[in-house]
Scaffold this motif. Sequence first.
Motif, short mmCIF file in Angstrom:
data_model
loop_
_atom_site.label_atom_id
_atom_site.label_comp_id
_atom_site.label_asym_id
_atom_site.label_seq_id
_atom_site.Cartn_x
_atom_site.Cartn_y
_atom_site.Cartn_z
N TYR A 651 0.84 -1.18 0.00
CA TYR A 651 0.00 0.00 0.00
C TYR A 651 0.88 1.25 0.00
O TYR A 651 2.06 1.20 0.36
CB TYR A 651 -0.95 0.03 1.21
N THR A 652 0.32 2.33 -0.42
CA THR A 652 1.00 3.61 -0.35
C THR A 652 0.24 4.52 0.60
O THR A 652 -0.98 4.40 0.75
CB THR A 652 1.06 4.29 -1.74
N ASP A 654 -1.12 7.93 1.26
CA ASP A 654 -1.52 9.20 0.67
C ASP A 654 -2.17 10.06 1.74
O ASP A 654 -3.15 9.67 2.36
CB ASP A 654 -2.51 8.97 -0.48
#
Length: 799
Positions: A651-652, A654
């Motif tokens: 996952y990133t 943000d």
Amino acid sequence: MRKLLYLLLLFPLGIQGHVFKVRHAVVNYDEKESYQVVRAIGDLKHDIATVTGSVGKGTSQIIVGTYGCKTISKLIAKGIINEQDLKGKWESYVITITNEKKPRLVIAGSDKRGTIYGIYDVSQRIGVSPWYWWADVPVKKNPEAAVECTYYASGEPTVKYRGIFINDEDWGLKPWATSNFEKELGDIGPKTYGKVCELLLRLKANMLAPAMHSCTGAFYSHPESKVVCDSFGIIITTSHCEPLLLNNAATSEWEESRDGDWNYKTNSQTILKKWDDRLAEASQYENIYTTAMRGVHDAGLRGNLPLEERVPLIAQVIKDQRQLLERHIGKKATEIPQIFVPYKETMDIYEHGLKVPDDITLVWVDDNYGYMKRVSNPEEQQRPGGAGVYYHISYLGAPHDYLWIYSTPPVLMYEELKKAYDHGADRYWLLNVGDIKPMELGIQTFMDMAWNINHFDINNVNQHQANMLGTIFGKGNYQEILDTYLRLAWSRKPEFMGWEYEWDDQAHTGLKDTEFSFIHYSEAQQRLADYQCLSDQVEKMSDGSAAFFELLQFPIQGAYQMNRKFLMAQLNHKLLAQGRKAEANWAAKQMEAAYDSIEALNHRYNELLDGKWRGMMALAPAFCALFQNKPDVTYTAGAGEQAVDITPKAYTLDGCQAIDLSKYISKSSDAKLVKGIGYDWQSIQLGEATYEVQQIDADSIDVRFDVVPFWPIYKGKSNRIAVSVDGGMPQIFENKFKEYGRSWKDQVMRNGKAGHMRFAIDKRKQQHQITFKALDPQQIVQKIIIDWGGLKTSYLGPR
């Protein structure tokens, strides 16, 4: 001549250094040596025979003696032993090898236990682990076994009295002793205590608080038990609820229909007679006496008295107890070892003005979950009786028991014990160990700290248990394995995975789904993957020995299956709610498999070594815990089964940033990185620490963080942290809680307390600085997330 004597004092003959092979060595000692030392010498002879395969019948000699005996006096006169290493010392010893044509191995103690510790030190040097019996650590055959020594002086232990409390033995030690090890007695008795006392001496401990639950015969109900403990030189102490060695949880000691109410205000003469009889029986032996009183067993004081009446009542109790002690022991009360343990409601009585005589040792307690409730303030540090600690690595009680496997991080133990020690707690350390097994790693760490806390610091303590395993099993990645295992248990102990609370209101009682998310940040998937990786590693590493299974494989694989059991049940519930019936059926089957695996692991433990530990290992149900049960799952008939991919997903982040705590700008020399504690296994002990965050396209940020839930160090202190952004006005976070309150329960279950603050920022700035500063001592931050709009609701947030 004077010059020669001076040189001998500086460089005694024993300091030259030799290698002494123990095979065939004869052990010599003075005929007036204490029977406790003579018994230990018998163990040394047995250890040498076990290691080398031969008994002593040669010409080489091992000299064993206690300061004051003729042999040791002669060795001192010859300059082989420095008298200053023994004279007037507490439980100290010297090991040396004489610089003679036929060198002799010398073991000399300052007192009987000092000599005994020296004896067992030699046993350990030739390859006999303190855990050879209790953890089945193999003793390797070595005909060439030798002691390599120049001149070793142990020095005095940093803590005077060091020992364990056998507690909550209902589901382990009691059934094991009753039906297996001591079945002729049908109870925990002298045979069991003999093994316990030997272990304690090999660990350089000197006291024992015996098992005392009502399921067990009271210690003094088996008269041989006290004789056996005395034969080892072990001091008997008791818990907070056993005044003057009387166990009122046992009906043989106190029974209401026979003895009346355990109420000193209304029934003092009966209670005094019980104490008088006990002292008549036990005072001839070496004891440490618990003063004051609580209610029956672990309950509060009887009579429902207001605090204003409890204070003078307990003061009178202590006065009467000290008069009894003086009469039976024949010494002034100020010369008799006594403790006062402000446990649970007794702390309130003490803080409300109870004056404890200055010679009585104040034994500060943790909150049962590893956090010291307080330590000595500056005034208390001046008391001649000093202070001590009563600490838990196993517990039965609210909000939840943890009796099954060991999971207390060495760093947490060190932080809290060193804090207490630095504030004067060097007199008495007692460790609640449950059934002893499977708490071996924690017991070893605690006892090594008690013997010499100065050998440890915040940087090396986390390696202690890995080093122990390496010594036993050889090379291996034990540090990585233990770090991962303890990190996972930090956020939730295996016993807590049912998300239940014990002795609580209806809303918090009963098994529930966890807060680990299968959706946000793959929390649940990553947890399962980490545990499975650990389980696979120890399976491959296993040497097939009982010791490896007991010390490492069982706790890791048991923890994995407990997590798998509850997380798969949770996944079943989630998938079913989404209408994914076949996949829900698969998750339910996984839960069943995990449950069966736990049963199999417990069975394997009990059947090790032809049933040596049969009856020891069980999922202790306590009185209202449910984590040992199968959680509810739903099967859908006819839907079949379909496996679910539970591989953690990348996952990133943000709109938020998890701070790497290892990278910070310290404006204060006392802010430091602490590895081995925290959700990501590193934390910051404040001081003041500043973190740099790059430009953020927002007008405000949320600073979210988790602190380690320490108690204020003593009355008048608090738990406050100041947080500021870009040098602006700080906001104050204060972690205030009350024992058994909702906030405290939540904190000890998850080893953390969350904080959340919002700050306005200038989004034009290229860089922002987030500063944390401790306003009270001992503050540790274990996680920081800067959020400007992206954080999803989650138990621990992004990793």
